[in-house]
Design a protein around this motif. Sequence first.
Motif, short mmCIF file in Angstrom:
data_model
loop_
_atom_site.label_atom_id
_atom_site.label_comp_id
_atom_site.label_asym_id
_atom_site.label_seq_id
_atom_site.Cartn_x
_atom_site.Cartn_y
_atom_site.Cartn_z
N ALA A 42 3.42 5.09 -1.13
CA ALA A 42 2.01 4.74 -1.35
C ALA A 42 1.55 3.71 -0.33
O ALA A 42 0.45 3.82 0.24
CB ALA A 42 1.82 4.22 -2.77
N LYS A 43 2.40 2.73 -0.06
CA LYS A 43 2.06 1.70 0.92
C LYS A 43 1.91 2.30 2.31
O LYS A 43 1.00 1.94 3.07
CB LYS A 43 3.16 0.63 0.93
CG LYS A 43 2.85 -0.58 1.81
CD LYS A 43 3.95 -1.63 1.69
CE LYS A 43 3.64 -2.84 2.56
NZ LYS A 43 4.71 -3.88 2.46
N GLN A 44 2.79 3.24 2.63
CA GLN A 44 2.72 3.92 3.92
C GLN A 44 1.39 4.66 4.10
O GLN A 44 0.74 4.55 5.14
CB GLN A 44 3.87 4.93 4.05
CG GLN A 44 3.84 5.75 5.33
CD GLN A 44 4.86 6.88 5.31
OE1 GLN A 44 5.87 6.82 4.61
NE2 GLN A 44 4.58 7.94 6.05
N VAL A 45 0.97 5.38 3.06
CA VAL A 45 -0.29 6.11 3.13
C VAL A 45 -1.47 5.16 3.27
O VAL A 45 -2.39 5.38 4.07
CB VAL A 45 -0.47 7.01 1.88
CG1 VAL A 45 -1.84 7.68 1.88
CG2 VAL A 45 0.63 8.06 1.80
N GLN A 46 -1.46 4.08 2.51
CA GLN A 46 -2.56 3.12 2.55
C GLN A 46 -2.65 2.42 3.90
O GLN A 46 -3.74 2.09 4.36
CB GLN A 46 -2.38 2.12 1.40
CG GLN A 46 -2.70 2.74 0.04
CD GLN A 46 -2.05 2.02 -1.13
OE1 GLN A 46 -1.20 1.14 -0.95
NE2 GLN A 46 -2.42 2.39 -2.34
N THR B 283 -7.64 6.40 -4.50
CA THR B 283 -6.70 5.38 -4.96
C THR B 283 -5.39 6.06 -5.37
O THR B 283 -5.39 7.21 -5.82
CB THR B 283 -7.27 4.61 -6.16
OG1 THR B 283 -7.74 5.55 -7.15
CG2 THR B 283 -8.43 3.73 -5.72
N ILE B 284 -4.29 5.34 -5.20
CA ILE B 284 -2.96 5.87 -5.50
C ILE B 284 -2.29 5.00 -6.55
O ILE B 284 -2.28 3.78 -6.45
CB ILE B 284 -2.08 5.92 -4.24
CG1 ILE B 284 -2.72 6.79 -3.16
CG2 ILE B 284 -0.69 6.44 -4.59
CD1 ILE B 284 -1.97 6.76 -1.83
N GLN B 285 -1.73 5.66 -7.55
CA GLN B 285 -0.98 4.97 -8.60
C GLN B 285 0.38 5.66 -8.74
O GLN B 285 0.44 6.86 -9.02
CB GLN B 285 -1.74 5.00 -9.92
CG GLN B 285 -1.03 4.29 -11.07
CD GLN B 285 -1.87 4.28 -12.34
OE1 GLN B 285 -3.08 4.52 -12.31
NE2 GLN B 285 -1.23 3.99 -13.47
#
Length: 275
Positions: free
Chosen positions: A50-54, A63-65
Amino acid sequence: MSSSSDRKVIFVTGANTGLGLEIIKALCKSTTAYHIFLGSRDPVKGEEAAKQVQQELPSTQSTIQVIQTDLSSDDSLEKAIETISSTTGHLDILINNAGASFDGQIKSNKMSIREAWNGSWDTNVSGTQVLTTLAIPLLLKSSNPRLLFMTSGTSSLIETDKFGHPAMARINASPEKGWPKDKGLNPIVSYRSTKTGLNMLMRDWCRVLKNDGVKVWAISPGFLATGLGGVGPEILKKMGALDPSVGGGFTVDVVEGKYDEHVGKVIRKDMVQPW
């Protein structure tokens, strides 16, 4: 940025790597805003993804959860659905992407035939069936519910007689006479059989949900250079595999309505896959 209530809610399993991660990236590049539940067996790896995508897509409207999702554990799946229910109250799209291949474990004598076959079916079919069943009540709260099953180009029964494409020629070739047989470079027999089973699962959900307005497909993303099966992306690329981003973009096209005329089918980017 749109409010969370405006975003379509989507759950992608097996999304911390490979094709699943590329689906997440493609969703985040879309002009449609999504609240994405990134399913990962290991939550730490999910958070890293998720951090990589953001970091790659800081201007995304989505938004990603991260949500812990282990297809071999009913408890994990029940908790995942409870999290979605308490967070958004509904689900617009479920992408059953998580899958596993253990044929290489047989080849390397790390698993018995029974262990590998049971593992493949448990993850790719049984676990997918459990999760889908749990998710249906949330999908039925959507105004445009969609249900996608990630299958394989190797799952077609009629194409087991196909030899025109190098990849099909390799996996469909008959070995030399005698026993034991050469196990081959990339054994996939348990994997492809589970995906054939998954195609039937998709057809049955299409039947069950026909009068509920749920659009159902099986997605055949193409021969992609992912880590599935432990062969390694670089070796797969030498065999002709494409970058996984190709499959990610195709899947999002299905999500966003570009293949609605092929509901209930196994679809490739350029054709309906024969059974």
